[in-house]
Design an enzyme around this catalytic site. Structure first.
Site, PDB file in Angstrom:
ATOM      1  N   ASN A  25       0.830  -1.207   0.000  1.00 32.88           N
ATOM      2  CA  ASN A  25       0.000   0.000   0.000  1.00 32.88           C
ATOM      3  C   ASN A  25       0.866   1.260   0.000  1.00 32.88           C
ATOM      4  O   ASN A  25       0.534   2.261  -0.649  1.00 32.88           O
ATOM      5  CB  ASN A  25      -0.928   0.012   1.208  1.00 32.88           C
ATOM      6  CG  ASN A  25      -2.103  -0.925   1.064  1.00 32.88           C
ATOM      7  OD1 ASN A  25      -2.407  -1.399  -0.025  1.00 32.88           O
ATOM      8  ND2 ASN A  25      -2.767  -1.210   2.160  1.00 32.88           N
ATOM      9  N   LEU A 101       0.886  -2.668  12.365  1.00 33.62           N
ATOM     10  CA  LEU A 101       0.267  -3.670  13.227  1.00 33.62           C
ATOM     11  C   LEU A 101       0.278  -3.317  14.707  1.00 33.62           C
ATOM     12  O   LEU A 101       0.118  -4.190  15.546  1.00 33.62           O
ATOM     13  CB  LEU A 101       0.964  -5.026  13.011  1.00 33.62           C
ATOM     14  CG  LEU A 101       0.880  -5.574  11.587  1.00 33.62           C
ATOM     15  CD1 LEU A 101       1.618  -6.901  11.480  1.00 33.62           C
ATOM     16  CD2 LEU A 101      -0.565  -5.716  11.133  1.00 33.62           C
ATOM     17  N   VAL A 104      -1.968   2.575  18.274  1.00 29.54           N
ATOM     18  CA  VAL A 104      -1.387   3.788  18.852  1.00 29.54           C
ATOM     19  C   VAL A 104      -2.165   4.149  20.113  1.00 29.54           C
ATOM     20  O   VAL A 104      -3.264   3.648  20.361  1.00 29.54           O
ATOM     21  CB  VAL A 104      -1.394   4.945  17.846  1.00 29.54           C
ATOM     22  CG1 VAL A 104      -0.535   4.591  16.635  1.00 29.54           C
ATOM     23  CG2 VAL A 104      -2.812   5.302  17.418  1.00 29.54           C
ATOM     24  N   ASN A 118      -6.819   4.474   8.537  1.00 27.82           N
ATOM     25  CA  ASN A 118      -6.435   3.071   8.448  1.00 27.82           C
ATOM     26  C   ASN A 118      -7.392   2.384   7.492  1.00 27.82           C
ATOM     27  O   ASN A 118      -8.508   2.859   7.248  1.00 27.82           O
ATOM     28  CB  ASN A 118      -6.506   2.427   9.839  1.00 27.82           C
ATOM     29  CG  ASN A 118      -5.896   1.031   9.865  1.00 27.82           C
ATOM     30  OD1 ASN A 118      -5.124   0.657   8.976  1.00 27.82           O
ATOM     31  ND2 ASN A 118      -6.240   0.253  10.876  1.00 27.82           N
ATOM     32  N   THR A 119      -6.953   1.256   6.962  1.00 24.94           N
ATOM     33  CA  THR A 119      -7.804   0.473   6.073  1.00 24.94           C
ATOM     34  C   THR A 119      -7.961  -0.923   6.659  1.00 24.94           C
ATOM     35  O   THR A 119      -7.027  -1.472   7.246  1.00 24.94           O
ATOM     36  CB  THR A 119      -7.218   0.427   4.648  1.00 24.94           C
ATOM     37  OG1 THR A 119      -8.103  -0.298   3.793  1.00 24.94           O
ATOM     38  CG2 THR A 119      -5.835  -0.192   4.618  1.00 24.94           C
ATOM     39  N   HIS A 120      -9.171  -1.469   6.534  1.00 31.69           N
ATOM     40  CA  HIS A 120      -9.485  -2.771   7.133  1.00 31.69           C
ATOM     41  C   HIS A 120     -10.127  -3.663   6.085  1.00 31.69           C
ATOM     42  O   HIS A 120     -10.949  -3.206   5.283  1.00 31.69           O
ATOM     43  CB  HIS A 120     -10.433  -2.588   8.321  1.00 31.69           C
ATOM     44  CG  HIS A 120     -10.807  -3.878   8.985  1.00 31.69           C
ATOM     45  ND1 HIS A 120      -9.896  -4.634   9.682  1.00 31.69           N
ATOM     46  CD2 HIS A 120     -11.992  -4.544   9.052  1.00 31.69           C
ATOM     47  CE1 HIS A 120     -10.496  -5.712  10.156  1.00 31.69           C
ATOM     48  NE2 HIS A 120     -11.769  -5.679   9.787  1.00 31.69           N
ATOM     49  N   ASP A 152      -9.860   5.812  15.879  1.00 32.56           N
ATOM     50  CA  ASP A 152     -10.185   6.349  17.194  1.00 32.56           C
ATOM     51  C   ASP A 152      -9.607   5.423  18.263  1.00 32.56           C
ATOM     52  O   ASP A 152      -8.723   4.617  17.985  1.00 32.56           O
ATOM     53  CB  ASP A 152     -11.692   6.566  17.353  1.00 32.56           C
ATOM     54  CG  ASP A 152     -12.495   5.273  17.319  1.00 32.56           C
ATOM     55  OD1 ASP A 152     -11.880   4.172  17.289  1.00 32.56           O
ATOM     56  OD2 ASP A 152     -13.735   5.340  17.328  1.00 32.56           O
ATOM     57  N   GLY A 154     -10.899   2.899  19.773  1.00 27.63           N
ATOM     58  CA  GLY A 154     -11.337   1.511  19.717  1.00 27.63           C
ATOM     59  C   GLY A 154     -10.555   0.719  18.679  1.00 27.63           C
ATOM     60  O   GLY A 154      -9.600   1.220  18.075  1.00 27.63           O
TER      61      GLY A 154
END
Length: 211
Positions: A25, A101, A104, A118-120, A152, A154
């Site tokens: 990426n 990975l 933060v 971020n990408t999931h 965020d 979570g």
């Protein structure tokens, strides 16, 4: 009579990219930044480990790098503050987790929470965590996909920027589905990073809008 002065092009937005692995990426963002019309350039790459291909890609592109290993710090919060300081040094407009990975912490999110994406590899809020495609297959869904979101406090719970669907085939394995998701995930990341930096964005509650 003096000749008119052409207006200067705005400086490209500054991207700091965080990686933990191969950096595919990251490479897509490096390649996109070669086009001035994209509007963004990678100015630094950070990692949580040495000896990974992502750092090699950055070095090959002439982009500075930094590494902070969690094990080198007495407390996780110390690592978080060090990472925050290194990222801040490059004055990013957007920070991109590209296969990073590590979660933060408070210091990082206080500094970059409204510009850290971020990408999931699942359609959130379904199947958060590190096994999105596997969990989707086990559940028997017919549509999987990828989600781009602001990070965020979570796990994969932040405001959603964009999503793209990937049909699940009857003979899919975790590996085949993961690879098909990766392809669209990468395109979505590149497209939306460019759109965010060119158009700007607002976050209101859970709603993300480009301006």
């Amino acid at each position: 009579m003096t000749d008119p002065v052409a207006p200067s092009s705005p400086a490209p937005a500054r991207l700091v990219v965080l990686v933990s692995g191969s950096g595919s990426n990251l490479q897509a963002l490096l390649d996109a930044g070669q086009d001035p019309s994209y509007g963004a350039q990678v100015v630094a790459v950070g990692a949580d480990r040495d000896g990974i291909a992502g750092l090699d890609r950055a070095t090959a592109a002439g982009v500075p790098t930094f590494v902070h290993k969690v094990k080198n710090y007495a407390e996780r919060a110390d690592w978080d503050r060090a990472l925050t300081a290194s990222v801040a040094q490059y004055e990013p407009d957007l920070v991109v987790s590209a296969g990073f990975l590590k979660l933060v912490g408070e210091a990082f999110l206080d500094a970059f929470g409204d510009r850290y994406i971020n990408t999931h590899n699942a359609l959130l809020p379904a199947f958060p965590g590190i096994h999105g495609p596997r969990d989707a297959l086990e559940y028997g869904v017919k549509i999987a996909g990828a989600t781009l979101f602001f990070v965020d406090r979570g796990v994969d719970t932040g405001p959603i920027i964009a999503q793209v669907a990937v049909p699940v085939e009857d003979d899919d394995t975790e590996e085949t589905l993961t690879e098909r998701i990766k392809d669209v995930e990468r395109r979505q990341l590149v497209d939306w990073v460019g759109k965010l930096v060119r158009d700007g964005w607002t976050i209101t509650g859970r709603k993300v809008r480009t301006k």
